[in-house]
Design a protein around this motif. Structure first.
Motif, PDB file in Angstrom:
ATOM      1  N   ALA A 331      23.805   6.669 -63.219  1.00 18.28           N
ATOM      2  CA  ALA A 331      22.746   7.230 -62.155  1.00 18.28           C
ATOM      3  C   ALA A 331      21.065   7.342 -63.300  1.00 18.28           C
ATOM      4  O   ALA A 331      20.589   6.955 -62.936  1.00 18.28           O
ATOM      5  CB  ALA A 331      22.855   8.946 -61.750  1.00 18.28           C
ATOM      6  N   LEU A 332      21.266   7.671 -63.847  1.00 16.30           N
ATOM      7  CA  LEU A 332      20.479   7.768 -65.570  1.00 16.30           C
ATOM      8  C   LEU A 332      19.959   6.512 -65.122  1.00 16.30           C
ATOM      9  O   LEU A 332      18.410   6.281 -65.646  1.00 16.30           O
ATOM     10  CB  LEU A 332      20.459   8.928 -66.513  1.00 16.30           C
ATOM     11  CG  LEU A 332      19.805   8.600 -67.631  1.00 16.30           C
ATOM     12  CD1 LEU A 332      18.632   9.415 -66.789  1.00 16.30           C
ATOM     13  CD2 LEU A 332      20.104   9.490 -68.971  1.00 16.30           C
ATOM     14  N   ALA A 333      20.049   5.480 -65.895  1.00 12.55           N
ATOM     15  CA  ALA A 333      19.850   4.385 -65.909  1.00 12.55           C
ATOM     16  C   ALA A 333      19.605   2.987 -65.093  1.00 12.55           C
ATOM     17  O   ALA A 333      18.002   2.944 -65.545  1.00 12.55           O
ATOM     18  CB  ALA A 333      21.295   2.951 -66.573  1.00 12.55           C
ATOM     19  N   LEU A 334      20.154   3.538 -63.974  1.00 11.77           N
ATOM     20  CA  LEU A 334      19.447   3.559 -62.295  1.00 11.77           C
ATOM     21  C   LEU A 334      18.551   4.081 -62.200  1.00 11.77           C
ATOM     22  O   LEU A 334      16.703   3.397 -61.618  1.00 11.77           O
ATOM     23  CB  LEU A 334      20.603   3.696 -61.133  1.00 11.77           C
ATOM     24  CG  LEU A 334      21.712   3.002 -61.142  1.00 11.77           C
ATOM     25  CD1 LEU A 334      22.351   3.039 -60.393  1.00 11.77           C
ATOM     26  CD2 LEU A 334      21.472   1.168 -61.108  1.00 11.77           C
ATOM     27  N   ALA A 335      18.149   5.988 -62.617  1.00 14.73           N
ATOM     28  CA  ALA A 335      16.457   5.688 -62.452  1.00 14.73           C
ATOM     29  C   ALA A 335      15.670   5.562 -63.581  1.00 14.73           C
ATOM     30  O   ALA A 335      14.317   5.246 -63.243  1.00 14.73           O
ATOM     31  CB  ALA A 335      16.453   7.190 -62.129  1.00 14.73           C
ATOM     32  N   LEU A 336      15.859   5.407 -64.809  1.00 11.24           N
ATOM     33  CA  LEU A 336      15.053   4.413 -65.744  1.00 11.24           C
ATOM     34  C   LEU A 336      14.645   3.269 -65.096  1.00 11.24           C
ATOM     35  O   LEU A 336      13.179   3.401 -64.932  1.00 11.24           O
ATOM     36  CB  LEU A 336      15.990   4.861 -66.971  1.00 11.24           C
ATOM     37  CG  LEU A 336      15.238   3.829 -67.878  1.00 11.24           C
ATOM     38  CD1 LEU A 336      14.133   4.281 -68.578  1.00 11.24           C
ATOM     39  CD2 LEU A 336      16.323   3.173 -68.956  1.00 11.24           C
ATOM     40  N   VAL A 337      15.876   2.480 -64.978  1.00 10.66           N
ATOM     41  CA  VAL A 337      14.742   1.067 -64.089  1.00 10.66           C
ATOM     42  C   VAL A 337      14.357   1.306 -62.832  1.00 10.66           C
ATOM     43  O   VAL A 337      13.048   0.317 -63.028  1.00 10.66           O
ATOM     44  CB  VAL A 337      15.638   0.355 -63.853  1.00 10.66           C
ATOM     45  CG1 VAL A 337      15.528  -1.201 -63.209  1.00 10.66           C
ATOM     46  CG2 VAL A 337      17.112  -0.163 -64.618  1.00 10.66           C
ATOM     47  N   ALA A 338      13.995   2.618 -62.170  1.00  8.39           N
ATOM     48  CA  ALA A 338      13.669   2.495 -60.830  1.00  8.39           C
ATOM     49  C   ALA A 338      11.781   3.052 -61.375  1.00  8.39           C
ATOM     50  O   ALA A 338      11.444   2.501 -60.859  1.00  8.39           O
ATOM     51  CB  ALA A 338      14.096   3.949 -60.245  1.00  8.39           C
ATOM     52  N   LEU A 400      19.247  15.278 -76.598  1.00  6.81           N
ATOM     53  CA  LEU A 400      18.221  15.019 -75.311  1.00  6.81           C
ATOM     54  C   LEU A 400      19.278  16.606 -75.099  1.00  6.81           C
ATOM     55  O   LEU A 400      19.979  15.253 -73.704  1.00  6.81           O
ATOM     56  CB  LEU A 400      18.354  14.219 -74.901  1.00  6.81           C
ATOM     57  CG  LEU A 400      17.160  13.135 -75.521  1.00  6.81           C
ATOM     58  CD1 LEU A 400      17.014  11.781 -74.329  1.00  6.81           C
ATOM     59  CD2 LEU A 400      15.645  13.662 -75.422  1.00  6.81           C
ATOM     60  N   GLU A 401      19.330  16.854 -74.480  1.00  6.62           N
ATOM     61  CA  GLU A 401      20.096  18.165 -73.561  1.00  6.62           C
ATOM     62  C   GLU A 401      19.417  17.385 -72.554  1.00  6.62           C
ATOM     63  O   GLU A 401      20.160  17.960 -71.420  1.00  6.62           O
ATOM     64  CB  GLU A 401      19.701  20.002 -74.393  1.00  6.62           C
ATOM     65  CG  GLU A 401      19.779  20.425 -75.172  1.00  6.62           C
ATOM     66  CD  GLU A 401      20.980  19.861 -75.901  1.00  6.62           C
ATOM     67  OE1 GLU A 401      22.074  20.049 -75.454  1.00  6.62           O
ATOM     68  OE2 GLU A 401      21.119  19.202 -77.457  1.00  6.62           O
ATOM     69  N   ARG A 402      18.588  16.996 -71.649  1.00  9.62           N
ATOM     70  CA  ARG A 402      18.163  16.695 -70.227  1.00  9.62           C
ATOM     71  C   ARG A 402      17.642  15.283 -70.849  1.00  9.62           C
ATOM     72  O   ARG A 402      15.964  15.650 -71.106  1.00  9.62           O
ATOM     73  CB  ARG A 402      17.760  18.512 -69.647  1.00  9.62           C
ATOM     74  CG  ARG A 402      16.851  17.277 -68.162  1.00  9.62           C
ATOM     75  CD  ARG A 402      16.658  18.602 -67.410  1.00  9.62           C
ATOM     76  NE  ARG A 402      16.211  18.355 -66.428  1.00  9.62           N
ATOM     77  CZ  ARG A 402      16.743  18.137 -65.170  1.00  9.62           C
ATOM     78  NH1 ARG A 402      18.107  19.030 -65.156  1.00  9.62           N
ATOM     79  NH2 ARG A 402      16.402  18.094 -63.995  1.00  9.62           N
ATOM     80  N   ALA A 403      17.643  14.399 -70.212  1.00  6.74           N
ATOM     81  CA  ALA A 403      17.398  13.323 -70.458  1.00  6.74           C
ATOM     82  C   ALA A 403      16.731  12.746 -68.597  1.00  6.74           C
ATOM     83  O   ALA A 403      16.853  12.758 -68.255  1.00  6.74           O
ATOM     84  CB  ALA A 403      18.660  12.346 -70.530  1.00  6.74           C
ATOM     85  N   GLU A 404      15.297  12.706 -69.472  1.00  3.36           N
ATOM     86  CA  GLU A 404      14.530  12.261 -68.351  1.00  3.36           C
ATOM     87  C   GLU A 404      14.137  10.686 -68.334  1.00  3.36           C
ATOM     88  O   GLU A 404      13.594  10.424 -69.106  1.00  3.36           O
ATOM     89  CB  GLU A 404      13.257  13.273 -68.180  1.00  3.36           C
ATOM     90  CG  GLU A 404      13.432  14.918 -67.830  1.00  3.36           C
ATOM     91  CD  GLU A 404      13.976  14.875 -66.522  1.00  3.36           C
ATOM     92  OE1 GLU A 404      14.184  14.000 -65.442  1.00  3.36           O
ATOM     93  OE2 GLU A 404      14.450  15.881 -66.407  1.00  3.36           O
ATOM     94  N   PRO A 405      14.234  10.048 -67.146  1.00  2.00           N
ATOM     95  CA  PRO A 405      13.533   8.258 -67.351  1.00  2.00           C
ATOM     96  C   PRO A 405      12.441   8.438 -68.016  1.00  2.00           C
ATOM     97  O   PRO A 405      11.950   6.898 -68.979  1.00  2.00           O
ATOM     98  CB  PRO A 405      13.420   8.597 -65.217  1.00  2.00           C
ATOM     99  CG  PRO A 405      14.147   9.333 -65.142  1.00  2.00           C
ATOM    100  CD  PRO A 405      14.724  10.174 -65.929  1.00  2.00           C
ATOM    101  N   GLU A 406      11.243   9.321 -67.785  1.00  2.00           N
ATOM    102  CA  GLU A 406       9.952   8.792 -68.243  1.00  2.00           C
ATOM    103  C   GLU A 406       9.798   9.064 -69.646  1.00  2.00           C
ATOM    104  O   GLU A 406       9.046   8.033 -70.113  1.00  2.00           O
ATOM    105  CB  GLU A 406       8.381  10.212 -67.801  1.00  2.00           C
ATOM    106  CG  GLU A 406       8.727   9.362 -65.938  1.00  2.00           C
ATOM    107  CD  GLU A 406      10.059  10.077 -65.018  1.00  2.00           C
ATOM    108  OE1 GLU A 406      10.344  10.746 -66.085  1.00  2.00           O
ATOM    109  OE2 GLU A 406       9.575   9.593 -63.699  1.00  2.00           O
ATOM    110  N   ALA A 407      10.863  10.221 -70.489  1.00  4.56           N
ATOM    111  CA  ALA A 407      10.975   9.987 -71.507  1.00  4.56           C
ATOM    112  C   ALA A 407      11.721   8.688 -72.278  1.00  4.56           C
ATOM    113  O   ALA A 407      11.191   9.005 -73.157  1.00  4.56           O
ATOM    114  CB  ALA A 407      11.635  12.023 -72.443  1.00  4.56           C
ATOM    115  N   LEU A 408      12.776   8.412 -71.691  1.00  7.52           N
ATOM    116  CA  LEU A 408      13.154   7.136 -72.066  1.00  7.52           C
ATOM    117  C   LEU A 408      12.679   6.026 -72.402  1.00  7.52           C
ATOM    118  O   LEU A 408      12.681   5.201 -73.225  1.00  7.52           O
ATOM    119  CB  LEU A 408      15.004   7.177 -70.759  1.00  7.52           C
ATOM    120  CG  LEU A 408      15.288   7.724 -71.742  1.00  7.52           C
ATOM    121  CD1 LEU A 408      16.627   7.763 -70.227  1.00  7.52           C
ATOM    122  CD2 LEU A 408      16.769   8.760 -72.578  1.00  7.52           C
ATOM    123  N   LEU A 409      11.406   6.272 -71.485  1.00  4.48           N
ATOM    124  CA  LEU A 409      10.569   5.037 -71.722  1.00  4.48           C
ATOM    125  C   LEU A 409       9.616   4.905 -72.482  1.00  4.48           C
ATOM    126  O   LEU A 409       9.119   4.228 -73.164  1.00  4.48           O
ATOM    127  CB  LEU A 409      10.048   4.950 -70.151  1.00  4.48           C
ATOM    128  CG  LEU A 409      10.328   4.593 -68.870  1.00  4.48           C
ATOM    129  CD1 LEU A 409       9.566   3.944 -67.491  1.00  4.48           C
ATOM    130  CD2 LEU A 409      10.348   2.901 -69.308  1.00  4.48           C
TER     131      LEU A 409
END
Length: 417
Positions: A331-338, A400-409
Motif C-alpha cells: 500500500a505504501l509503494a502504491l501511494a508513492l507511485v501515485a 522511519l517510524e511513519r513512512a510518507e510518500p512525499e518523504a520517500l520521494l
C-alpha cells in the motif's frame, strides 16, 4: 511465502489463499487475460499481482477454491493437472519477436520447454523453485534474472547456457536447447526435491551434454549483468510497435488487465506478454496508435511511462495480507507511485530504485536497490538502508517510524542524509 503456490496448491496467506497462474512464456491471448480477470473477481478478492518471473498471482481465494479455479484455467489451456503445474517456471523475454535488437526469437523454444516439462516423467522430483530464463539477446537482458538454467541466444541458431548464474563453456543449437535444458533439470531432480542447479557438478554436467550430442565445447560468452527494464514504445522495422505499459508495483487489478486485453484487440494483435519488471507488453501496434494505448492506460490509473522510467519500486504484500508483516509495504509503494504521478517534478533526476520489504525475508526479490525500507516483526516502522537488499541489508542509516510518500520521494531524489 513458505511454499511455492500453484493453482490447486494454494498458499495460505493472511488475506486468504493465493494461486500462481503460469502462462507459457508469460504470453496470454486477450480472451485468456479477460477470463483470468473475471476469475480473480469472482473467486478471489479482486486483487492480482504480477511476479518478478512474469506470472500472475490471484489473492484472497477461499482455500477450497483450487479445484474450481483449476477447471476454469484448464479450459483456457493455462493449467495442467499434476506436479508440473508448480514446476513450469519458464521466463521468456517479453519483447521476444518484437525487439529489433534481439538475435533470435525464442518464443517457440519457450513453448517447447513448457511442453517438455509437462511430459517429463521425473517432473514430480524437481524443486518447485527450479526456474528457467530464455533470452534472445535483446535489450532487456532477461538472462540476468536469477535462474537455475538460463539460455542466451548468440545468433539465429546458437545459444549459450548458464546454470545458477554461471555460464558454461558450451554452445547449443536451437534444435538441442530444449533437450539440454531438460537434461539439466532432470539431473537436479535425481539429487532430490530440494536440489537446485547450484548443487550440480558443472564439469560433469558439461561433459554429459557434450557426450549426448546436445552441446559442443565453446568459450562462455559475456553474460548480461542486470535486467534492464524497458517501458514505452519499442519500434520495429515493419512499422508495428510493442507498447510496454507500466504496472505500479506489480499490482494489476482485474479491470486494468481487462483494459489492456481490450487495447491489444483494438490496436494490436489480440495478445499480450507479462514482463518481469512490472509491465505488460502489447505487441503489433501501429506506431501512430501507440499514444492511444498509453493514454487509455493512464486514464484507467496505470502509471505514466515517464514515472516508471525514473522510479523502480518493488514491495512485498505487507500488512494486512501477510502474517509476518507489521507495515503495509504494498500500500505504501502504491501511494508513492501515485504521489509521483501527481507530482512528476518531485521525481529523482535519474532512475532510482526502492524496495519496501515488511520483513527480512524479501519476498519481492533478492536484488539490491538504491534505497531499502526494511520492516521487522518486533517493532513498528522501517529501517533505512542504502544500496541494499533485504537479506543483506548492511548498516541501518536511519529509521522511519511513519513512512510518507512525499518523504520517500525526497529520499530518492536527495539520498539519505
Amino acid at each position: 511465502m513458505a511454499d511455492c503456490p500453484g493453482v490447486l496448491h494454494l498458499a495460505e496467506m493472511a488475506d486468504g489463499g493465493l494461486a500462481r497462474v503460469r502462462a507459457p512464456g508469460g504470453r496470454l491471448s486477450a480472451a485468456q487475460a479477460r477470463a483470468i480477470a473475471r476469475l480473480a473477481s469472482r473467486l478471489g478478492s479482486g486483487v492480482m499481482d504480477l511476479t518478478n518471473r512474469a506470472n500472475l498471482q490471484i489473492r484472497g481465494l477461499p482455500l477450497s477454491a483450487g479445484a474450481e479455479l483449476g477447471r476454469a484455467l484448464a479450459d483456457l489451456s493455462l493449467f495442467v493437472d499434476g506436479p508440473a503445474d508448480r514446476r513450469r517456471n519458464v521466463l521468456l523475454d517479453p519483447l521476444s519477436g518484437c525487439d529489433p535488437a534481439e538475435r533470435a526469437d525464442l518464443t517457440n523454444l519457450a513453448q517447447a520447454l513448457d511442453q517438455g516439462l509437462v511430459a517429463a516423467p521425473w517432473i514430480g522430483g524437481l524443486s518447485p523453485k527450479f526456474a528457467f530464463a530464455l533470452d534472445g539477446g535483446g535489450r532487456a537482458g532477461v538472462a540476468a534474472v536469477a535462474s537455475d538454467v538460463a539460455l542466451l541466444a548468440l545468433g539465429a541458431d546458437t545459444l549459450a547456457v548458464a546454470i545458477a548464474g554461471r555460464p558454461l563453456d558450451l554452445a547449443l543449437s536451437a534444435g538441442s536447447a530444449v533437450a539440454a535444458a531438460l537434461s539439466i533439470a532432470e539431473a537436479a531432480a535425481a539429487i532430490g526435491p530440494d536440489a537446485r542447479a547450484r548443487d550440480l557438478d558443472a564439469a560433469a554436467l558439461s561433459a554429459a551434454l557434450v557426450g549426448r550430442g546436445l552441446a559442443t565445447p565453446a568459450p562462455a560468452p559475456d553474460w548480461p549483468r542486470a535486467l534492464d527494464p524497458v517501458f514505452g514504445v519499442v519500434a520495429s522495422a515493419n512499422g508495428r510497435a510493442a507498447c510496454v505499459v507500466p504496472v505500479a508495483v506489480g499490482r494489476l487489478a482485474p479491470a486494468a488487465l481487462s483494459l489492456v486485453a481490450d487495447l491489444s484487440e483494438r490496436y494490436g494483435r489480440g495478445e499480450l506478454a507479462l514482463a518481469p519488471w512490472s509491465a505488460v507488453v502489447v505487441p503489433g501496434v501501429a506506431e501512430e496508435d501507440a499514444p492511444k494505448v498509453f493514454a487509455a492506460a493512464e486514464a484507467a490509473g496505470l502509471p505514466p511511462v515517464a514515472v516508471a522510467e525514473r522510479l523502480a519500486v518493488v514491495a512485498c504484500a505487507g500488512a494486512p495480507a501477510c502474517v509476518r508483516a507489521r507495515e503495509p509495504a504494498k500500500a505504501l509503494a502504491l501511494a508513492l507511485v501515485a504521489a509521483a504521478t501527481a507530482r512528476p517534478d518531485a521525481l529523482p533526476p535519474r532512475r532510482r530504485s526502492l524496495h519496501i520489504s515488511a520483513c527480512p525475508k524479501g519476498c519481492a526479490g533478492a536484488a539490491a536497490s538504491d534505497l531499502l525500507l526494511l520492516g521487522a516483526a518486533d517493532r513498528p516502522g522501517f529501517g533505512l538502508h542504502a544500496d541494499a537488499a533485504p537479506r543483506r541489508p548492511g548498516p541501518e542509516r536511519g529509521r522511519l517510524e511513519r513512512a510518507e510518500p512525499e518523504a520517500l520521494l525526497a529520499l530518492l531524489r536527495d539520498g539519505i542524509r
